[in-house]
Motif scaffolding. Structure first.
Motif, short mmCIF file in Angstrom:
data_model
loop_
_atom_site.label_atom_id
_atom_site.label_comp_id
_atom_site.label_asym_id
_atom_site.label_seq_id
_atom_site.Cartn_x
_atom_site.Cartn_y
_atom_site.Cartn_z
N VAL A 208 40.04 43.66 72.93
CA VAL A 208 39.50 43.00 71.73
C VAL A 208 39.49 41.49 71.91
O VAL A 208 38.50 40.82 71.61
CB VAL A 208 40.31 43.41 70.49
CG1 VAL A 208 39.91 42.56 69.28
CG2 VAL A 208 40.12 44.89 70.18
N ARG A 209 40.59 40.93 72.39
CA ARG A 209 40.66 39.48 72.59
C ARG A 209 39.55 38.98 73.51
O ARG A 209 38.91 37.96 73.25
CB ARG A 209 42.02 39.09 73.19
CG ARG A 209 43.19 39.18 72.23
CD ARG A 209 44.47 38.71 72.91
NE ARG A 209 45.62 38.92 72.06
CZ ARG A 209 45.99 38.10 71.08
NH1 ARG A 209 45.28 37.01 70.85
NH2 ARG A 209 47.05 38.36 70.35
N THR A 210 39.32 39.71 74.59
CA THR A 210 38.32 39.29 75.57
C THR A 210 36.92 39.28 74.96
O THR A 210 36.16 38.32 75.12
CB THR A 210 38.35 40.22 76.80
OG1 THR A 210 39.65 40.16 77.40
CG2 THR A 210 37.31 39.78 77.83
N LEU A 211 36.57 40.34 74.25
CA LEU A 211 35.22 40.41 73.69
C LEU A 211 35.02 39.48 72.51
O LEU A 211 33.93 38.92 72.33
CB LEU A 211 34.88 41.85 73.30
CG LEU A 211 34.59 42.80 74.46
CD1 LEU A 211 34.01 44.11 73.95
CD2 LEU A 211 33.64 42.18 75.47
N VAL A 212 36.05 39.28 71.69
CA VAL A 212 35.92 38.30 70.61
C VAL A 212 35.69 36.91 71.20
O VAL A 212 34.83 36.16 70.72
CB VAL A 212 37.17 38.31 69.70
CG1 VAL A 212 37.13 37.14 68.72
CG2 VAL A 212 37.27 39.62 68.93
N ILE B 212 34.27 50.32 66.89
CA ILE B 212 34.89 49.12 67.48
C ILE B 212 33.87 48.31 68.25
O ILE B 212 33.76 47.09 68.11
CB ILE B 212 36.06 49.52 68.39
CG1 ILE B 212 37.21 50.10 67.57
CG2 ILE B 212 36.56 48.32 69.20
CD1 ILE B 212 38.30 50.76 68.41
N MET B 213 33.08 48.99 69.09
CA MET B 213 32.08 48.28 69.89
C MET B 213 31.02 47.63 69.01
O MET B 213 30.59 46.50 69.26
CB MET B 213 31.42 49.24 70.88
CG MET B 213 32.32 49.68 72.02
SD MET B 213 33.00 48.30 72.99
CE MET B 213 31.51 47.44 73.47
N SER B 214 30.59 48.33 67.97
CA SER B 214 29.57 47.78 67.08
C SER B 214 30.08 46.53 66.38
O SER B 214 29.36 45.52 66.25
CB SER B 214 29.16 48.82 66.04
OG SER B 214 28.53 49.92 66.65
N ALA B 215 31.33 46.56 65.92
CA ALA B 215 31.90 45.41 65.24
C ALA B 215 32.04 44.21 66.17
O ALA B 215 31.72 43.07 65.80
CB ALA B 215 33.26 45.77 64.64
N GLU C 183 42.06 38.51 63.03
CA GLU C 183 41.49 39.47 62.08
C GLU C 183 40.98 40.72 62.79
O GLU C 183 41.17 41.85 62.32
CB GLU C 183 40.36 38.81 61.29
CG GLU C 183 40.81 37.73 60.33
CD GLU C 183 41.64 38.28 59.19
OE1 GLU C 183 41.43 39.44 58.80
OE2 GLU C 183 42.50 37.54 58.69
N PHE C 184 40.33 40.53 63.94
CA PHE C 184 39.79 41.68 64.66
C PHE C 184 40.90 42.53 65.28
O PHE C 184 40.76 43.75 65.38
CB PHE C 184 38.77 41.23 65.71
CG PHE C 184 37.37 41.24 65.21
CD1 PHE C 184 36.55 42.34 65.38
CD2 PHE C 184 36.87 40.16 64.51
CE1 PHE C 184 35.26 42.37 64.89
CE2 PHE C 184 35.58 40.17 64.00
CZ PHE C 184 34.77 41.28 64.19
N LEU C 185 41.98 41.90 65.71
CA LEU C 185 43.11 42.67 66.22
C LEU C 185 43.67 43.57 65.11
O LEU C 185 43.95 44.75 65.34
CB LEU C 185 44.20 41.73 66.73
CG LEU C 185 43.89 40.99 68.03
CD1 LEU C 185 44.99 39.97 68.33
CD2 LEU C 185 43.75 41.96 69.20
N LEU C 186 43.80 43.02 63.92
CA LEU C 186 44.33 43.79 62.81
C LEU C 186 43.38 44.91 62.39
O LEU C 186 43.80 46.04 62.13
CB LEU C 186 44.61 42.86 61.62
CG LEU C 186 45.69 41.80 61.87
CD1 LEU C 186 45.74 40.81 60.73
CD2 LEU C 186 47.05 42.46 62.05
#
Length: 223
Positions: free
Chosen positions: A93-97, A161-164, A186-189
């Motif tokens: 998640v961190r990488t894609l954000v 997850i991928m769509s978001a 926020e995305f991690l949560l």
């Protein structure tokens, strides 16, 4: 074999940078190779040393971009090879954000302009793109096996997850009040909750406490 840092590599870098700017501002249909050559400081004929058509340029740009993202994901996950699925999910998640916030023009182009590729090139690109799904799927499957994630339908969670994540570049505004760190948190949560994990972040506990004190009011704002 081409040497890294050669003139050809440097010139492709200029073409790519110019192309990203033109595609982001005007879109694929409105952009032409003459504009691209001018923006890159080249003669139009020089572009054919790197690609034969506008579509081939778009395909090479998208494949380059995808290769860089996958390399970053590989590096992040390799460093956590022996970690828990939850830690690997956080790294994913961190990488894609980070990509969709810091390089949003490129990722926005990738999300929109794949439709401009011919059928064969689109299929080829999507085969590479499926590596995202495979990486995330492996993490989710491992988390289910470890009893960390609770997912009735793994495929639906993976798609959600991928769509978001890939939609961030479409709505993120660098002039807004939230930066990379806040959006990542926020995305991690959100992702942890989606896979059935409880909130683990101290920031989340503090935020929930403040929300309770304020009667749970929320305010819509540009991000």
């Amino acid at each position: 074999m081409r040497v890294v840092g050669s003139n050809r590599d440097e010139t492709w870098g200029r073409i790519r940078t110019a192309g990203v700017d033109l595609l982001f501002r005007h879109g694929y249909e409105a952009m032409n190779t003459r504009q691209l050559a001018e923006a890159a400081g080249l003669k139009p004929g020089s572009l054919y040393y790197y690609f034969k058509s506008k579509e081939e340029f778009l395909y090479r740009l998208l494949v380059d971009l995808l290769g860089e993202i996958v390399a970053d994901l590989d590096e992040a996950l390799e460093a956590l090879r022996d970690a828990t699925a939850a830690q690997q999910l956080d790294a994913f998640v961190r990488t894609l954000v980070k990509w969709h916030v810091q390089r949003r023009e490129e990722t926005f182009i990738a999300s929109i302009e794949t439709r401009s590729l011919s059928h064969d090139r689109h299929e080829s690109y999507m085969e590479l793109r499926d590596r995202f799904d495979a990486m995330l799927g492996e993490i989710l499957d491992r988390g289910i096996t470890e009893g960390i994630f609770t997912l009735p339908r793994e495929r639906i969670a993976r798609n959600a997850i991928m769509s978001a994540l890939t939609a961030i570049s479409g709505w993120y505004d660098p002039r807004g009040p939230l930066g990379l760190e806040a959006i990542t948190e926020e995305f991690l949560l959100l992702t942890r909750r989606l896979v059935g994990m409880s909130a683990e972040s101290p920031r989340e506990a503090e935020r929930l406490g403040k929300a309770g004190m304020n009667g749970g009011r929320s305010h819509s704002r540009r991000v």
